[in-house]
Design a protein around this motif. Structure first.
Motif, PDB file in Angstrom:
ATOM      1  N   UNK A 222       0.856  -1.184   0.000  1.00  0.00           N
ATOM      2  CA  UNK A 222       0.000   0.000   0.000  1.00  0.00           C
ATOM      3  C   UNK A 222       0.894   1.236   0.000  1.00  0.00           C
ATOM      4  N   UNK A 223       0.423   2.309  -0.609  1.00  0.00           N
ATOM      5  CA  UNK A 223       1.246   3.512  -0.739  1.00  0.00           C
ATOM      6  C   UNK A 223       0.936   4.577   0.308  1.00  0.00           C
ATOM      7  N   UNK A 224      -0.193   4.446   0.979  1.00  0.00           N
ATOM      8  CA  UNK A 224      -0.562   5.490   1.930  1.00  0.00           C
ATOM      9  C   UNK A 224       0.335   5.490   3.161  1.00  0.00           C
ATOM     10  N   UNK A 225       0.520   6.666   3.723  1.00  0.00           N
ATOM     11  CA  UNK A 225       1.360   6.799   4.903  1.00  0.00           C
ATOM     12  C   UNK A 225       0.648   6.230   6.131  1.00  0.00           C
ATOM     13  N   UNK A 226       1.438   5.866   7.118  1.00  0.00           N
ATOM     14  CA  UNK A 226       0.888   5.341   8.369  1.00  0.00           C
ATOM     15  C   UNK A 226       1.184   6.333   9.484  1.00  0.00           C
ATOM     16  N   UNK A 227       0.380   6.266  10.540  1.00  0.00           N
ATOM     17  CA  UNK A 227       0.452   7.280  11.588  1.00  0.00           C
ATOM     18  C   UNK A 227       0.873   6.675  12.919  1.00  0.00           C
ATOM     19  N   UNK A 232       2.542  11.327  10.605  1.00  0.00           N
ATOM     20  CA  UNK A 232       2.470  10.460   9.428  1.00  0.00           C
ATOM     21  C   UNK A 232       3.875  10.123   8.943  1.00  0.00           C
ATOM     22  N   UNK A 233       4.065   8.850   8.611  1.00  0.00           N
ATOM     23  CA  UNK A 233       5.381   8.364   8.203  1.00  0.00           C
ATOM     24  C   UNK A 233       5.232   7.516   6.948  1.00  0.00           C
ATOM     25  N   UNK A 239       9.451   0.201   7.219  1.00  0.00           N
ATOM     26  CA  UNK A 239      10.037  -1.083   6.856  1.00  0.00           C
ATOM     27  C   UNK A 239      11.536  -1.119   7.150  1.00  0.00           C
ATOM     28  N   UNK A 240      12.230  -0.032   6.844  1.00  0.00           N
ATOM     29  CA  UNK A 240      13.664   0.027   7.142  1.00  0.00           C
ATOM     30  C   UNK A 240      13.897  -0.050   8.644  1.00  0.00           C
TER      31      UNK A 240
END
Length: 322
Positions: A222-227, A232-233, A239-240
């Motif tokens: 998925x391309x959306x950012x996570x919070x 927001x990141x 993942x890194x």
């Protein structure tokens, strides 16, 4: 006859218990971050297989150069321990991580962690059955106290919604976790901790990538950012971080800790990962623990101390022909 302090048949006594304890705690704190980081990714559409593969692959890239350097040209160790590396990579890394993330998709993080962290009791049973190291009363008492502490930390007394699929995935993760402690504590194979970790990451990455390419393992992104904590990141930053901080670092520290403490004690110290997971959830997800959970954390530490004291009462008996 009093058993040796290590959990594998050998004559080397526990070398640096304080260093081993510090390494084990560092590993637990790092591992504890994985659940809080991964859950928003999974909720945003990433599959457990994709998160696991990228996490392990990044960890492998980071550790592999150090693992090869630690061999110092002793390439024969890789040939002699090919089976150990395959076992560690497929079960201790692939099964443990993928199944835990899969469990989290079906159930709450708390009960999933509790089921996975029945692994220390499984380690005690394995050492008893396979190596004839019968635990004493103090070890049993420490195990009981630690399990009670986990129940309180995870706040299961208020009632948790358990799914059959989630329980089965968590039990599979427990098998992987148990394998990690047992294989890590074996100092007889001669593999440096960094080499064992690197080899496990390589095997796990190849296994997950193969399953993904053949279509046997769903690979969704998925391309959306996570919070996290209102910030927001990018998912790639997460993942890194998962690869370096929650995989490369804790696996390496955990193997080194098991070499100092032995599989049994290292597995019980790792119970503090649950406490770390709760603290990370406070910081990143805003989940504040109840006072009963704080009490549970104290009981976990008490149980670890009891298990350490119980090392003196472990007696060697004839192992079963496993």
């Amino acid at each position: 006859m009093t058993a040796l302090t290590h959990d594998i048949d050998q004559t080397v006594p526990m070398s640096h218990p304080r260093a081993g304890l510090a390494l084990a705690l560092g590993s637990a704190v790092s591992f504890g971050l994985s659940g809080a980081l991964a859950r928003p990714l999974l909720e945003s559409g990433w599959s457990a297989g994709t998160v696991s593969m990228f996490r392990i692959a990044i960890a492998g890239l980071a550790v592999l150069p150090f693992g090869l350097s630690a061999l110092r040209g002793r390439w024969s160790l890789l040939r002699a321990n090919a089976g150990t590396l395959l076992l560690y990579g497929l079960v201790a890394v692939t099964v443990a991580q993928f199944c835990y993330f899969s469990a989290v998709r079906h159930m709450e993080v708390a009960p999933a962690l509790l089921i996975e962290f029945t692994a220390p009791a499984t380690v005690v049973a394995w050492m008893w059955l396979r190596h004839g190291q019968r635990p004493g009363r103090v070890t049993f008492l420490g195990a009981a106290i630690a399990v009670l502490g986990l129940v309180l930390v995870l706040d299961l007394l208020s009632g948790a919604d358990l799914s059959t699929a989630g329980v089965l995935w968590a039990l599979a993760a427990m098998v992987g976790c148990t394998t990690h402690f047992v294989v890590s504590g074996d100092t007889t194979n001669g593999l440096p901790p960094l080499t064992l970790a690197a080899g496990g990451f390589v095997v796990a990455t190849v296994a997950l990538a193969t399953l993904g390419l053949t279509g046997l393992l769903p690979m969704a992104t998925a391309s959306e950012q996570v919070t996290y904590a209102g910030t927001s990141v990018s998912p790639w930053v997460v993942l890194v971080t998962l690869g370096l901080v929650t995989a490369a670092l804790p696996y390496t520290l955990g193997i080194a800790a098991a070499r100092h403490l032995g599989s049994r004690l290292a597995s019980f110290v790792a119970l503090s990962e649950v406490v770390a997971g709760v603290l990370w959830a406070i910081v990143l997800l805003g989940e504040v623990p109840r006072p009963v959970q704080v009490l549970g954390g104290v009981l976990i530490l008490t149980g670890v101390v009891a298990v350490k004291l119980g090392e003196r009462s472990i007696r060697t008996v004839d192992p079963l022909p496993v």
